[in-house]
Structure formats: structure tokens, C-alpha cells
Scaffold this motif. Structure first.
Motif, short mmCIF file in Angstrom:
data_model
loop_
_atom_site.label_atom_id
_atom_site.label_comp_id
_atom_site.label_asym_id
_atom_site.label_seq_id
_atom_site.Cartn_x
_atom_site.Cartn_y
_atom_site.Cartn_z
N VAL A 49 20.60 13.54 -12.42
CA VAL A 49 19.90 12.43 -13.05
C VAL A 49 19.94 11.18 -12.16
N ILE A 50 21.15 10.86 -11.67
CA ILE A 50 21.29 9.66 -10.82
C ILE A 50 20.48 9.82 -9.54
N SER A 51 20.50 11.00 -8.95
CA SER A 51 19.75 11.22 -7.71
C SER A 51 18.25 11.11 -7.94
N ALA A 52 17.77 11.61 -9.08
CA ALA A 52 16.34 11.53 -9.39
C ALA A 52 15.90 10.08 -9.57
N ILE A 53 16.76 9.29 -10.28
CA ILE A 53 16.43 7.88 -10.50
C ILE A 53 16.41 7.13 -9.18
N LEU A 54 17.42 7.37 -8.34
CA LEU A 54 17.46 6.69 -7.04
C LEU A 54 16.29 7.11 -6.15
N PHE A 55 15.93 8.37 -6.20
CA PHE A 55 14.79 8.84 -5.40
C PHE A 55 13.48 8.21 -5.88
N LEU A 56 13.35 8.06 -7.20
CA LEU A 56 12.15 7.40 -7.74
C LEU A 56 12.09 5.94 -7.29
N ILE A 57 13.28 5.26 -7.32
CA ILE A 57 13.32 3.88 -6.83
C ILE A 57 12.97 3.82 -5.36
N PHE A 58 13.40 4.82 -4.58
CA PHE A 58 13.08 4.87 -3.16
C PHE A 58 11.57 5.00 -2.93
N ILE A 59 10.92 5.89 -3.70
CA ILE A 59 9.47 6.09 -3.56
C ILE A 59 8.71 4.82 -3.93
N LEU A 60 9.12 4.18 -5.04
CA LEU A 60 8.44 2.95 -5.46
C LEU A 60 8.69 1.82 -4.45
N GLY A 61 9.89 1.77 -3.91
CA GLY A 61 10.20 0.72 -2.95
C GLY A 61 9.40 0.83 -1.68
N CYS A 62 9.02 2.05 -1.30
CA CYS A 62 8.26 2.24 -0.06
C CYS A 62 6.83 1.73 -0.16
N SER A 63 6.31 1.56 -1.36
CA SER A 63 4.89 1.20 -1.53
C SER A 63 4.67 -0.28 -1.81
N GLY A 64 5.68 -1.09 -1.73
CA GLY A 64 5.51 -2.49 -2.06
C GLY A 64 5.42 -3.42 -0.86
N TYR A 65 5.39 -2.85 0.36
CA TYR A 65 5.40 -3.69 1.56
C TYR A 65 3.98 -4.08 1.97
N PHE A 66 3.86 -5.26 2.53
CA PHE A 66 2.62 -5.68 3.18
C PHE A 66 2.92 -6.85 4.08
N GLN A 67 2.10 -7.02 5.11
CA GLN A 67 2.21 -8.17 6.00
C GLN A 67 0.92 -8.98 5.91
N GLN A 68 1.05 -10.27 6.08
CA GLN A 68 -0.10 -11.15 5.91
C GLN A 68 -0.17 -12.18 7.04
N GLU A 69 -1.36 -12.32 7.60
CA GLU A 69 -1.60 -13.25 8.70
C GLU A 69 -2.13 -14.58 8.16
N PRO A 70 -2.17 -15.61 9.03
CA PRO A 70 -2.74 -16.90 8.58
C PRO A 70 -4.20 -16.76 8.17
N ASN A 71 -4.61 -17.57 7.20
CA ASN A 71 -5.98 -17.59 6.67
C ASN A 71 -6.40 -16.24 6.09
N VAL A 72 -5.43 -15.54 5.51
CA VAL A 72 -5.69 -14.31 4.76
C VAL A 72 -4.98 -14.45 3.42
N ALA A 73 -5.61 -13.98 2.35
CA ALA A 73 -5.02 -14.06 1.02
C ALA A 73 -5.11 -12.70 0.34
N ARG A 74 -4.27 -12.53 -0.65
CA ARG A 74 -4.31 -11.31 -1.48
C ARG A 74 -4.36 -11.70 -2.95
N VAL A 75 -5.37 -11.19 -3.62
CA VAL A 75 -5.52 -11.41 -5.05
C VAL A 75 -4.64 -10.38 -5.77
N MET A 76 -3.69 -10.85 -6.55
CA MET A 76 -2.73 -9.99 -7.24
C MET A 76 -3.22 -9.67 -8.65
N ILE A 77 -3.27 -8.37 -8.97
CA ILE A 77 -3.72 -7.92 -10.29
C ILE A 77 -2.69 -6.95 -10.84
#
Length: 316
Positions: A49-77
Motif C-alpha cells: 500500500v505504501i509503495s503504491a501511494i509513493l509511486f502514485l505521488i512520484f508519477i504525479l510529481g513528474c508531470s508538474g514541471y515547466f520552464q518559462q521564458e520572459p514575455n511568456v505566460a501560462r493561463v492556469m485552469i
């Protein structure tokens, strides 16, 4: 938060991306490994159970990254709800359930090809312009502008960003409409009935300022701002170009003739005054009229005049 259909800054959680790299790719794998080491034999169910929860957190954590340059915006929904526009520069991690639509805020240039319009007096003219524009309100661009109505086979606005082709087409259509409206208020060139009116040829900055204002009024509904608008092409339409060229030539000839006659009259007046002042010869009115006619003929003629000398009568 009520946004009143306008852009506002994203206030949600945005963590430095490098800190989350340590948490996701180092700390969570270590925790999974420790769980297997200490609980796989004594409590296999708890270990799973603990390993499954941690693995799910790992998968979700991998998809939240992004980099942003000057004069670029992201609309959050967040599940269909607008929660702000993110404009910070750098490497970040946000809630992976947020939809991030990337939008460029950089200045863009557009060359609108010459279009045929009728000026104030009804003459068909070809007129083109250059637009310099940028996105001002990200909310209106994403949620008020339907890109599908301008799309010719491409994808509509999606998670990866804004459909630039659809946006360009919208700006081009509105720019054409404003250009036609402004061009219809002025004559191409001065006419006999509008000698002191502003014309498209001589308007310059005044015409450009009016054009910029009209386009901004039309694009404000989509959150777009025109930085500069200026005419870069202006000519009569081909069907009347030859006639208008002859008209311009005739006007130029008339103006030149007026200057020539004005100068000739002043020269004749000067000649008569000097003859009388210096008592070179005494002339009656008839002789003065003949002299004036001869001088005007010499001074106003298109070709050099051959003088005729009176050598007197000869005896046969």
C-alpha cells in the motif's frame, strides 16, 4: 475569486522546480526502497500500500514541471475554472492537475497585403498597412476568442498553447475592416472641392493614429493591443491609374504655367519701368502693347523664339 472576465495573477502554489526534483527523483525513490527493506517481510500488505501511494505521488510529481521564458505566460485552469495567469520567469512545479495554456506576450509584426477600397470621393485605391501588436489580456484571448471559427484545419486552442494561425487571422480580418473604415473617410489626393482637407497621401501621422485607434477598438474585445499601425502602400487601382496620372500631369502643367506667366508679367513690368525711367525710348500705348505681347510670347513660349530684326528699307 471573481475575475470579472479579466486577467489576474495566479496565486496558487508554484514551487521552485529544482527543489521538487530532489523530492520527486531522490526522496520518493529512497522512501520506496526503505519501505521494501523494512516492511516486505513483516507486513507485506502495508508495504504494498505504501509503495503504491509513493509511486502514485512520484508519477504525479513528474508531470508538474515547466520552464518559462520572459514575455511568456501560462493561463492556469483547474478542472475548467480559470485560476489566474502565471508570468514569472524560471523553472517551476505546480499542481499537476492544472491545465497550463502557454501564450506568448512578445511583440508581433504583420504585413497586410494591399486591399482595394473606395476613398471619400469614390475612387478605387489600393491601400496596405503594417501592424505591430501583442497580447494584452490572456483571459480574453483564451476564453473570449473562438479559434475554431478562424481555423482552416489546424488544432484549436489546447493545453500546449494558443493557435497562432487563428489569432493572426482574427487580427488580419479586424485590421482590414478598420482600414476600410478609415480609408473611406478621406480622399486619396486633393480635389477641387477639398483643397484644405486632410488626404490619404498627406495625412501621415494623423491617418496612422486614427487607424491605430480604430483597430484597438476592434481588438480590445479579444485582449489584443496594437502597438503601431501605419500605411505602407497607397496607389490608385489599376483601372483608373492611367486616368489619374494624366490628371496629375495636367494639374502639374497648370501649376507650372501659372508660375511662368507670373514671372513673365513681372519681367515685362520691370522692362517697361526701366525703359521709361532711363528715357531709352519714348513709346506710346500702342507700341507698349506690341512690346508686351512680344515679350510675353518670348518668355512664355515652349520653344525658343527666333527674333525678327527690322533693318529698315533698302533702295531698289
Amino acid at each position: 475569486m471573481e475575475n470579472n472576465n479579466n486577467e489576474y495573477e495566479f496565486k496558487g502554489m508554484a514551487i521552485n522546480g529544482f527543489s521538487m526534483l530532489f523530492f520527486v527523483f531522490i526522496l520518493i525513490p529512497v522512501l520506496i526502497a526503505c519501505t521494501f527493506i523494512f516492511f516486505v517481510e513483516t507486513a507485506p500488505v502495508l508495504c504494498g500500500v505504501i509503495s503504491a501511494i509513493l509511486f502514485l505521488i512520484f508519477i504525479l510529481g513528474c508531470s508538474g514541471y515547466f520552464q518559462q521564458e520572459p514575455n511568456v505566460a501560462r493561463v492556469m485552469i483547474f478542472f475548467g475554472k480559470y485560476v489566474g495567469t502565471f508570468k514569472k520567469v524560471g523553472f517551476f512545479w505546480v499542481n499537476p492537475f492544472l491545465t497550463r495554456k502557454k501564450i506568448s506576450l512578445r511583440i508581433r509584426n504583420m504585413d497586410i497585403e494591399p486591399i482595394k477600397v473606395n476613398d471619400k470621393v469614390g475612387n478605387p485605391v489600393l491601400i496596405g498597412m503594417v501592424l505591430v501588436w501583442k497580447i494584452k489580456d490572456t483571459y480574453k484571448v483564451v476564453f473570449d476568442l473562438d479559434s475554431n471559427s478562424f481555423n482552416a484545419g489546424g488544432a484549436s486552442i489546447g493545453n500546449v498553447g494558443l493557435n497562432n494561425a487563428a489569432l493572426d487571422r482574427f487580427v488580419r480580418i479586424q485590421g482590414d475592416a478598420a482600414l476600410r473604415e478609415v480609408a473611406g473617410q478621406f480622399a486619396y489626393d486633393m480635389t477641387d472641392h477639398s483643397e484644405h482637407e486632410l488626404t490619404l497621401r498627406d495625412g501621415g501621422d494623423t491617418i496612422n493614429d486614427m487607424l491605430e485607434r480604430k483597430i484597438n477598438e476592434r481588438l480590445a474585445m479579444a485582449g489584443i493591443e496594437v502597438v503601431e499601425a501605419r500605411l505602407n502602400y497607397l496607389a490608385y487601382a489599376p483601372e483608373i491609374a492611367a486616368v489619374m496620372l494624366r490628371r496629375q500631369q495636367a494639374a502639374a502643367i497648370i501649376t507650372a504655367r501659372e508660375k511662368i506667366v507670373e514671372g513673365a508679367v513681372s519681367m515685362v513690368e520691370m522692362a517697361l519701368n526701366r525703359i521709361e525711367h532711363k528715357n531709352i525710348v519714348s513709346l506710346n500705348d500702342e507700341q507698349k502693347a506690341a512690346m508686351v505681347a512680344n515679350l510675353l510670347m518670348v518668355l512664355c513660349a515652349d520653344e525658343p523664339v527666333t527674333p525678327m530684326l527690322n533693318a529698315g528699307q533698302t533702295n531698289a
